[in-house]
Design a protein around this motif. Sequence first.
Motif, short mmCIF file in Angstrom:
data_model
loop_
_atom_site.label_atom_id
_atom_site.label_comp_id
_atom_site.label_asym_id
_atom_site.label_seq_id
_atom_site.Cartn_x
_atom_site.Cartn_y
_atom_site.Cartn_z
N SER A 74 -5.99 1.18 -7.04
CA SER A 74 -7.42 1.18 -7.36
C SER A 74 -8.14 2.38 -6.75
CB SER A 74 -8.08 -0.12 -6.85
OG SER A 74 -8.06 -0.16 -5.43
N LYS A 103 -2.42 2.33 -15.15
CA LYS A 103 -2.75 0.99 -15.63
C LYS A 103 -1.58 0.03 -15.37
CE LYS A 103 -4.00 -1.62 -19.79
NZ LYS A 103 -4.21 -1.55 -21.28
N ILE A 104 -1.89 -1.12 -14.82
CA ILE A 104 -0.89 -2.18 -14.64
C ILE A 104 -0.82 -2.96 -15.95
CG2 ILE A 104 -0.23 -4.25 -13.35
CD1 ILE A 104 -1.89 -3.13 -10.99
N HIS A 156 -2.13 -3.33 -5.60
CA HIS A 156 -3.41 -3.29 -6.33
C HIS A 156 -4.42 -2.42 -5.59
CE1 HIS A 156 -3.19 -6.15 -9.77
NE2 HIS A 156 -2.14 -6.61 -9.10
N GLN A 157 -4.47 -2.55 -4.27
CA GLN A 157 -5.40 -1.74 -3.48
C GLN A 157 -5.10 -0.26 -3.65
OE1 GLN A 157 -5.31 -2.92 0.64
NE2 GLN A 157 -6.28 -4.90 0.27
N ASN A 216 0.82 -1.21 0.00
CA ASN A 216 0.00 0.00 0.00
C ASN A 216 0.86 1.25 0.00
OD1 ASN A 216 -2.91 0.69 0.19
ND2 ASN A 216 -2.99 -1.21 1.37
N GLU A 273 2.58 -8.05 -14.83
CA GLU A 273 3.14 -8.42 -13.53
C GLU A 273 3.55 -9.88 -13.55
OE1 GLU A 273 0.15 -8.39 -10.29
OE2 GLU A 273 -1.29 -7.78 -11.82
N THR A 305 1.81 -7.50 -3.25
CA THR A 305 1.13 -7.33 -4.53
C THR A 305 -0.32 -6.89 -4.31
OG1 THR A 305 2.54 -9.04 -5.53
CG2 THR A 305 0.52 -8.45 -6.71
N GLU A 306 -0.97 -7.50 -3.34
CA GLU A 306 -2.35 -7.09 -3.01
C GLU A 306 -2.38 -5.63 -2.58
OE1 GLU A 306 -5.75 -7.93 0.41
OE2 GLU A 306 -4.18 -9.43 0.09
N GLU A 364 7.01 -9.46 -8.93
CA GLU A 364 6.56 -10.19 -7.75
C GLU A 364 7.65 -11.09 -7.20
OE1 GLU A 364 2.83 -12.17 -8.20
OE2 GLU A 364 2.02 -10.65 -9.55
N GLY A 403 2.62 1.60 -3.40
CA GLY A 403 1.70 1.98 -4.47
C GLY A 403 1.24 3.42 -4.36
#
Length: 307
Positions: free
Chosen positions: A172, A180-181, A168-169, A132, A184, A164-165, A152, A135
């Motif tokens: 988003s 844009k990813i 993404h969080q 988090n 990965e 990784t989660e 990763e 990102g």
Amino acid sequence: MKRLLSALAVSAMTIVSAQATTIGISMSLFDDNYLTVLRQAMENYAKTKGDVTVRSEDAQGDIARQQSQIDNFIASGVNAIIVMLVDADSSAAISSQAEAAGVPLVFVNQAPVNDLPTKQAFVGSDEVLAGNMQGQEVCKELKGTGKVVILEGQLGTTGQRGRTEGVHQALSAPACKNIKIVDEKTANWMRTPAMDLVTNWISAGLDFNAVLANNDEMALGAVQALKASGRPMNSVVIAGSDATKDALAAMKAGDLGVTVFQNATGQGKGAIDAALKLAKGEAVPNKTYIPFELVTKDNMDKYLNRN
């Protein structure tokens, strides 16, 4: 009298020996910069705790080897075991091994996937939070617009899953909706595989403005690939995690933009303390989290030489 004194001396030595504590440490891999710092933190801290001996072994990324190490520790009569897992999904089997033998067990750094029984604990950090932080900072650097790739760690590890989660969080969020990813893939936590993967992306013509790596080693591999391709480093944001010495040197040179400090010393000390308490029959928290901290060029000086 001499016989009495001799007997007393032998008795005293026996008591001291009985009080000595041996901890077996099984590391997923010795050949990793951060894990080396973590292992040395445990070994060095144990030396300050009096009559404590640690035995560190390298699982070399092999689940079966790690499970065999646990069996050997148990057979040799260690007082407690600390495990940095090769794979999170193997935690249940290792947990059962230790529980059946009645040997206290501490998972360090990589969280187990199973619920832990009595005499077992986890000491580490919240991996989702690391992703988090990373990102959010990359989104800020890109001003909410761009294309990114994610490197990763080894698939199946809690670090790979959680970080990784977390990325993404973060991406988003409404402020990052124009990011844009574009790809990965795993580079298994290692610098050379990351360099090769990023080189392949560049050769294939993949367009990206940032690389978000689950750890610093892979971020540094990305730096090497980009430099070799002739791309100006000020045209791409490179983000890692752990705040290793090599990473901070790259940040000072202007190659790495973001990392997240993972406190190896804090995790190591916490794991040793938990193992010693469990060996004495004392209660410890089921989970102990050591905080992550965001590192950028503005505050990097306070993290130099900490990992």
